[in-house]
Design a protein around this motif. Sequence first.
Motif, PDB file in Angstrom:
ATOM      1  N   ALA A  58      -1.341   5.885 -12.356  1.00 31.27           N
ATOM      2  CA  ALA A  58      -1.252   6.409 -10.989  1.00 31.27           C
ATOM      3  C   ALA A  58      -0.284   5.584 -10.151  1.00 31.27           C
ATOM      4  N   PRO A  59       0.303   6.197  -9.125  1.00 28.69           N
ATOM      5  CA  PRO A  59       1.173   5.441  -8.221  1.00 28.69           C
ATOM      6  C   PRO A  59       0.377   4.409  -7.429  1.00 28.69           C
ATOM      7  N   LEU A  60       1.063   3.368  -7.014  1.00 29.54           N
ATOM      8  CA  LEU A  60       0.454   2.349  -6.160  1.00 29.54           C
ATOM      9  C   LEU A  60       0.486   2.866  -4.729  1.00 29.54           C
ATOM     10  N   ARG A  61      -0.691   3.002  -4.108  1.00 30.36           N
ATOM     11  CA  ARG A  61      -0.763   3.565  -2.761  1.00 30.36           C
ATOM     12  C   ARG A  61      -1.893   2.904  -1.976  1.00 30.36           C
ATOM     13  N   PRO A  62      -1.850   2.985  -0.635  1.00 32.20           N
ATOM     14  CA  PRO A  62      -2.963   2.463   0.172  1.00 32.20           C
ATOM     15  C   PRO A  62      -4.245   3.229  -0.141  1.00 32.20           C
ATOM     16  N   TYR A  63      -5.350   2.483  -0.224  1.00 33.79           N
ATOM     17  CA  TYR A  63      -6.628   3.080  -0.604  1.00 33.79           C
ATOM     18  C   TYR A  63      -7.686   2.674   0.422  1.00 33.79           C
ATOM     19  N   THR A  64      -8.188   3.660   1.144  1.00 35.31           N
ATOM     20  CA  THR A  64      -9.083   3.401   2.269  1.00 35.31           C
ATOM     21  C   THR A  64     -10.339   2.603   1.889  1.00 35.31           C
ATOM     22  N   PRO A  65     -11.022   2.893   0.762  1.00 31.23           N
ATOM     23  CA  PRO A  65     -12.197   2.071   0.423  1.00 31.23           C
ATOM     24  C   PRO A  65     -11.903   0.593   0.220  1.00 31.23           C
ATOM     25  N   LEU A  66     -10.630   0.243   0.038  1.00 29.03           N
ATOM     26  CA  LEU A  66     -10.234  -1.174  -0.057  1.00 29.03           C
ATOM     27  C   LEU A  66      -9.650  -1.654   1.263  1.00 29.03           C
ATOM     28  N   ASP A  67     -10.089  -1.046   2.372  1.00 28.36           N
ATOM     29  CA  ASP A  67      -9.580  -1.381   3.709  1.00 28.36           C
ATOM     30  C   ASP A  67      -8.070  -1.191   3.807  1.00 28.36           C
ATOM     31  N   GLY A  68      -7.576  -0.184   3.108  1.00 24.16           N
ATOM     32  CA  GLY A  68      -6.147   0.126   3.174  1.00 24.16           C
ATOM     33  C   GLY A  68      -5.290  -0.679   2.240  1.00 24.16           C
ATOM     34  N   GLY A  69      -5.898  -1.542   1.432  1.00 24.01           N
ATOM     35  CA  GLY A  69      -5.127  -2.304   0.464  1.00 24.01           C
ATOM     36  C   GLY A  69      -4.558  -1.390  -0.609  1.00 24.01           C
ATOM     37  N   PHE A  70      -3.500  -1.842  -1.269  1.00 21.04           N
ATOM     38  CA  PHE A  70      -2.833  -1.009  -2.269  1.00 21.04           C
ATOM     39  C   PHE A  70      -3.567  -1.083  -3.609  1.00 21.04           C
ATOM     40  N   SER A  71      -3.595   0.070  -4.285  1.00 25.43           N
ATOM     41  CA  SER A  71      -4.223   0.141  -5.594  1.00 25.43           C
ATOM     42  C   SER A  71      -3.616   1.299  -6.366  1.00 25.43           C
ATOM     43  N   ASN A  72      -3.737   1.244  -7.697  1.00 22.84           N
ATOM     44  CA  ASN A  72      -3.290   2.368  -8.531  1.00 22.84           C
ATOM     45  C   ASN A  72      -4.371   3.446  -8.493  1.00 22.84           C
ATOM     46  N   VAL A  73      -4.215   4.384  -7.570  1.00 24.99           N
ATOM     47  CA  VAL A  73      -5.171   5.483  -7.419  1.00 24.99           C
ATOM     48  C   VAL A  73      -4.404   6.796  -7.351  1.00 24.99           C
ATOM     49  N   TRP A  74      -5.026   7.847  -7.865  1.00 22.39           N
ATOM     50  CA  TRP A  74      -4.376   9.153  -7.879  1.00 22.39           C
ATOM     51  C   TRP A  74      -4.312   9.763  -6.494  1.00 22.39           C
ATOM     52  N   PHE A  75      -5.324   9.512  -5.691  1.00 19.29           N
ATOM     53  CA  PHE A  75      -5.356  10.025  -4.321  1.00 19.29           C
ATOM     54  C   PHE A  75      -6.242   9.116  -3.487  1.00 19.29           C
ATOM     55  N   ASP A  76      -6.129   9.235  -2.188  1.00 17.59           N
ATOM     56  CA  ASP A  76      -6.953   8.439  -1.277  1.00 17.59           C
ATOM     57  C   ASP A  76      -8.266   9.175  -1.025  1.00 17.59           C
TER      58      ASP A  76
END
Length: 229
Positions: A58-76
């Motif tokens: 997955a692309p590296l993107r901001p992830y709300t459950p990590l307080d907006g930190g970046f993670s390899n997630v398919w969607f937020d």
Amino acid sequence: MSAKFLPLRIIKQTSNNPTGTVLFFHGSGDTGDGVREWVKFLVQDFQFPHLQVLFPTAPLRPYTPLDGGFSNVWFDRLSISPDVPEHTETLDEVCTDMVDFIKNEVIQKGIPENRIIVGGFSMGGALAMHIGFRHMPRIAGIFALSSFLSYTSSIYKLPKPSSELPPLLMCHGNRDDLVPYEWGEQTFKTLTTQFGVKGEFQTIPNALHELKRKEILLLQEWLNKQLPP
């Protein structure tokens, strides 16, 4: 190949020319290489003479459950809860990109749509359900391991299809402490009763939010059934 989904890890078929393709999407915070190694650790001979298995990252993107930190997630998503609405913008974006990826990397290389299966673990399984039920309903099947759909998922808002949707295999640990068992079970029941999806729901005893050898063996058998040589 789209740079958004690099690196692409592969379990190659043992014959020279594959007649089918399986895409296995990892869960949040993992990578294609990570889930590939996890699967191979559980079942060392997870390989098919006629199928290639692809593991995109997955692309590296901001992830709300990590307080907006970046993670390899398919969607937020706003939180990990069944009653929280889907993050439509990132979900639609990744579905469009992944469908393009499949068309460019799989179909153009000679694999027809009805010889393709998509699936994954946790968030990866959710992505697979969106791809198969919303965008590519002629594929051979979908698998979702420890996975979920929001109670207000856009899939549930689709009109009842005039033709049969892809078959679905779901497996879920009955001790899952991140995506509760009841959430996965309700996802399956809604899809089967509301849309007539055919498939099976397998309970994995004593499993937390994890892959287990039993379900990978079940998956291996199911893949061979849906995509025979």
